[in-house]
Design a protein around this motif. Structure first.
Motif, PDB file in Angstrom:
ATOM      1  N   GLU A 151       0.850  -1.194   0.000  1.00  0.00           N
ATOM      2  CA  GLU A 151       0.000   0.000   0.000  1.00  0.00           C
ATOM      3  C   GLU A 151       0.886   1.244   0.000  1.00  0.00           C
ATOM      4  O   GLU A 151       2.083   1.163   0.299  1.00  0.00           O
ATOM      5  N   ASP A 152       0.289   2.385  -0.360  1.00  0.00           N
ATOM      6  CA  ASP A 152       1.055   3.631  -0.300  1.00  0.00           C
ATOM      7  C   ASP A 152       1.554   3.861   1.126  1.00  0.00           C
ATOM      8  O   ASP A 152       0.869   3.529   2.106  1.00  0.00           O
ATOM      9  N   ALA A 153       2.756   4.411   1.236  1.00  0.00           N
ATOM     10  CA  ALA A 153       3.338   4.641   2.567  1.00  0.00           C
ATOM     11  C   ALA A 153       3.953   6.026   2.632  1.00  0.00           C
ATOM     12  O   ALA A 153       4.545   6.507   1.655  1.00  0.00           O
ATOM     13  N   SER A 154       3.784   6.667   3.778  1.00  0.00           N
ATOM     14  CA  SER A 154       4.426   7.961   3.976  1.00  0.00           C
ATOM     15  C   SER A 154       5.867   7.789   4.436  1.00  0.00           C
ATOM     16  O   SER A 154       6.728   8.631   4.162  1.00  0.00           O
ATOM     17  N   THR A 155       6.140   6.639   5.095  1.00  0.00           N
ATOM     18  CA  THR A 155       7.503   6.358   5.570  1.00  0.00           C
ATOM     19  C   THR A 155       7.824   4.876   5.395  1.00  0.00           C
ATOM     20  O   THR A 155       7.000   4.014   5.697  1.00  0.00           O
ATOM     21  N   LEU A 156       9.022   4.614   4.901  1.00  0.00           N
ATOM     22  CA  LEU A 156       9.508   3.234   4.804  1.00  0.00           C
ATOM     23  C   LEU A 156      10.935   3.220   5.334  1.00  0.00           C
ATOM     24  O   LEU A 156      11.740   4.098   5.006  1.00  0.00           O
ATOM     25  N   GLY A 157      11.240   2.241   6.161  1.00  0.00           N
ATOM     26  CA  GLY A 157      12.579   2.166   6.749  1.00  0.00           C
ATOM     27  C   GLY A 157      13.225   0.806   6.577  1.00  0.00           C
ATOM     28  O   GLY A 157      12.545  -0.225   6.520  1.00  0.00           O
ATOM     29  N   LEU A 158      14.538   0.822   6.455  1.00  0.00           N
ATOM     30  CA  LEU A 158      15.333  -0.409   6.394  1.00  0.00           C
ATOM     31  C   LEU A 158      16.267  -0.445   7.589  1.00  0.00           C
ATOM     32  O   LEU A 158      17.184   0.386   7.702  1.00  0.00           O
ATOM     33  N   ASN A 159      16.019  -1.384   8.512  1.00  0.00           N
ATOM     34  CA  ASN A 159      16.963  -1.607   9.607  1.00  0.00           C
ATOM     35  C   ASN A 159      18.023  -2.582   9.122  1.00  0.00           C
ATOM     36  O   ASN A 159      17.708  -3.695   8.686  1.00  0.00           O
ATOM     37  N   ILE A 160      19.286  -2.170   9.162  1.00  0.00           N
ATOM     38  CA  ILE A 160      20.375  -2.996   8.632  1.00  0.00           C
ATOM     39  C   ILE A 160      21.220  -3.524   9.791  1.00  0.00           C
ATOM     40  O   ILE A 160      21.734  -2.753  10.613  1.00  0.00           O
ATOM     41  N   TYR A 161      21.371  -4.859   9.840  1.00  0.00           N
ATOM     42  CA  TYR A 161      22.104  -5.525  10.915  1.00  0.00           C
ATOM     43  C   TYR A 161      23.336  -6.218  10.343  1.00  0.00           C
ATOM     44  O   TYR A 161      23.320  -6.707   9.206  1.00  0.00           O
ATOM     45  N   ASN A 162      24.397  -6.271  11.146  1.00  0.00           N
ATOM     46  CA  ASN A 162      25.590  -6.997  10.719  1.00  0.00           C
ATOM     47  C   ASN A 162      25.438  -8.488  11.032  1.00  0.00           C
ATOM     48  O   ASN A 162      24.396  -8.926  11.554  1.00  0.00           O
ATOM     49  N   SER A 163      26.463  -9.264  10.741  1.00  0.00           N
ATOM     50  CA  SER A 163      26.396 -10.719  10.916  1.00  0.00           C
ATOM     51  C   SER A 163      26.270 -11.135  12.381  1.00  0.00           C
ATOM     52  O   SER A 163      25.882 -12.269  12.671  1.00  0.00           O
ATOM     53  N   LEU A 172       6.011   7.054  -0.634  1.00  0.00           N
ATOM     54  CA  LEU A 172       6.162   5.993  -1.639  1.00  0.00           C
ATOM     55  C   LEU A 172       4.797   5.416  -2.053  1.00  0.00           C
ATOM     56  O   LEU A 172       3.900   5.266  -1.228  1.00  0.00           O
ATOM     57  N   GLU A 173       4.672   5.114  -3.332  1.00  0.00           N
ATOM     58  CA  GLU A 173       3.458   4.485  -3.832  1.00  0.00           C
ATOM     59  C   GLU A 173       3.592   2.962  -3.767  1.00  0.00           C
ATOM     60  O   GLU A 173       4.695   2.424  -3.825  1.00  0.00           O
ATOM     61  N   ALA A 174       2.446   2.312  -3.656  1.00  0.00           N
ATOM     62  CA  ALA A 174       2.441   0.848  -3.597  1.00  0.00           C
ATOM     63  C   ALA A 174       3.058   0.264  -4.868  1.00  0.00           C
ATOM     64  O   ALA A 174       2.916   0.809  -5.960  1.00  0.00           O
ATOM     65  N   GLY A 175       3.763  -0.836  -4.692  1.00  0.00           N
ATOM     66  CA  GLY A 175       4.393  -1.478  -5.836  1.00  0.00           C
ATOM     67  C   GLY A 175       5.727  -2.082  -5.474  1.00  0.00           C
ATOM     68  O   GLY A 175       6.160  -2.039  -4.311  1.00  0.00           O
ATOM     69  N   GLU A 176       6.394  -2.622  -6.446  1.00  0.00           N
ATOM     70  CA  GLU A 176       7.711  -3.243  -6.247  1.00  0.00           C
ATOM     71  C   GLU A 176       8.790  -2.358  -6.857  1.00  0.00           C
ATOM     72  O   GLU A 176       8.663  -1.918  -8.000  1.00  0.00           O
ATOM     73  N   PHE A 177       9.816  -2.105  -6.090  1.00  0.00           N
ATOM     74  CA  PHE A 177      10.914  -1.277  -6.590  1.00  0.00           C
ATOM     75  C   PHE A 177      12.228  -1.749  -5.986  1.00  0.00           C
ATOM     76  O   PHE A 177      12.265  -2.436  -4.958  1.00  0.00           O
ATOM     77  N   GLU A 178      13.310  -1.391  -6.648  1.00  0.00           N
ATOM     78  CA  GLU A 178      14.635  -1.848  -6.237  1.00  0.00           C
ATOM     79  C   GLU A 178      15.407  -0.735  -5.551  1.00  0.00           C
ATOM     80  O   GLU A 178      15.374   0.418  -5.975  1.00  0.00           O
ATOM     81  N   MET A 201      15.941  -5.477   7.448  1.00  0.00           N
ATOM     82  CA  MET A 201      14.555  -5.705   7.824  1.00  0.00           C
ATOM     83  C   MET A 201      13.766  -4.448   7.450  1.00  0.00           C
ATOM     84  O   MET A 201      14.189  -3.330   7.749  1.00  0.00           O
ATOM     85  N   VAL A 202      12.611  -4.624   6.806  1.00  0.00           N
ATOM     86  CA  VAL A 202      11.862  -3.489   6.284  1.00  0.00           C
ATOM     87  C   VAL A 202      10.578  -3.258   7.086  1.00  0.00           C
ATOM     88  O   VAL A 202       9.965  -4.211   7.582  1.00  0.00           O
ATOM     89  N   PHE A 203      10.176  -2.003   7.203  1.00  0.00           N
ATOM     90  CA  PHE A 203       8.905  -1.647   7.833  1.00  0.00           C
ATOM     91  C   PHE A 203       8.369  -0.410   7.127  1.00  0.00           C
ATOM     92  O   PHE A 203       9.117   0.355   6.495  1.00  0.00           O
ATOM     93  N   ALA A 204       7.044  -0.196   7.204  1.00  0.00           N
ATOM     94  CA  ALA A 204       6.433   0.956   6.536  1.00  0.00           C
ATOM     95  C   ALA A 204       5.190   1.397   7.301  1.00  0.00           C
ATOM     96  O   ALA A 204       4.508   0.587   7.935  1.00  0.00           O
ATOM     97  N   ASN A 205       4.903   2.708   7.218  1.00  0.00           N
ATOM     98  CA  ASN A 205       3.730   3.292   7.874  1.00  0.00           C
ATOM     99  C   ASN A 205       3.026   4.242   6.913  1.00  0.00           C
ATOM    100  O   ASN A 205       3.671   4.859   6.042  1.00  0.00           O
ATOM    101  N   ASP A 206       1.705   4.375   7.088  1.00  0.00           N
ATOM    102  CA  ASP A 206       0.966   5.333   6.266  1.00  0.00           C
ATOM    103  C   ASP A 206       0.916   6.689   6.950  1.00  0.00           C
ATOM    104  O   ASP A 206       1.592   6.910   7.971  1.00  0.00           O
TER     105      ASP A 206
END
Length: 225
Positions: free
Chosen positions: A123-135, A148-154, A175-180
């Motif tokens: 779905e459309d999101a006002s915020t999207l975040g990527l939490n990046i963890y090491n090994s 961001l608009e709903a859909g698949e993107f790289e 790890m990804v998360f998103a909020n409207d």
């Protein structure tokens, strides 16, 4: 009476009797020849005053014929299944070394280059975040994107390096998360590329792929690149 009957029958068959006896001792089930021999003997020594009922005799022959067909069909089916399993194992082994896109955000950093990840935003999101963890499971950085608009993107590896603190070579997990706009959670998934290093197939025919980063995924959940 039955003992005498069998002796009399054996004397008539001569050498064939010895051959039949040897075969019977080597088998644990009746074949068609055995069945017809028993039936012939039964008819020969039936009580003239109480002969075998024709209907019952036909039913016996029909039942045996159906049983014999079922056994043959089961044997043929087992042969087909074994051949299909062999063909399937041979074909799936060809997947090793192939690159696929699968669930899980694996980022590999090597010599100043990072691999891409793919985001699937439902779905459309006002915020999207990527939490990046090491090994070791330590949070290294969080990268944010907005409106961001709903859909698949790289998300390219170059973008990840410029927006985060991925300064050392290694393998990282995103790890990804998103909020409207109302700060409610939005369904979102992350995928990344991997190389198949092993293929396993269970008794039900389900195929599991092992990727070079350790992920184990079903073949139905990947797309080949």
């Amino acid at each position: 009476m039955s003992v005498e009957g069998v002796s009399y029958y054996s004397s008539l068959t001569g050498s064939d009797s010895a051959s039949t006896t040897t075969t019977a001792s080597d088998n644990t089930s009746l074949d068609q020849v055995d069945f017809l021999t028993l039936l012939t003997t039964q008819l020969e020594y039936q009580d003239p005053t109480n002969p075998v009922d024709n209907t019952e005799m036909v039913n016996q022959m029909t039942s045996y014929s159906m049983l014999d067909e079922d056994v043959q069909q089961n044997e043929n089916l087992e042969t087909i299944i074994n051949k299909l399993d062999a063909i399937s194992a041979l074909s799936t082994s060809g997947y090793i070394g192939e690159e696929v896109m699968a669930d899980g955000g694996i980022i590999t950093v090597e010599s100043g280059d990072a691999t891409n990840v793919t985001i699937d935003l439902q779905e459309d999101a006002s915020t999207l975040g990527l939490n990046i963890y090491n090994s070791e499971g330590t949070l290294v950085d969080t990268v944010y994107y907005t409106d961001l608009e709903a859909g698949e993107f790289e998300v390219s590896g170059e973008d990840l390096l410029s927006e985060s603190n991925l300064e050392t070579d290694g393998t990282f997990v995103a790890m990804v998360f998103a909020n409207d706009a109302n700060d409610s959670s939005v369904p979102v998934y992350i995928k990344s590329a991997g190389t198949i290093t092993a293929v396993d197939q269970d008794d039900s025919g389900n195929t599991t792929l092992t990727l070079n980063d350790g992920r184990e995924v079903s073949i139905t959940d990947v797309s080949f690149i």
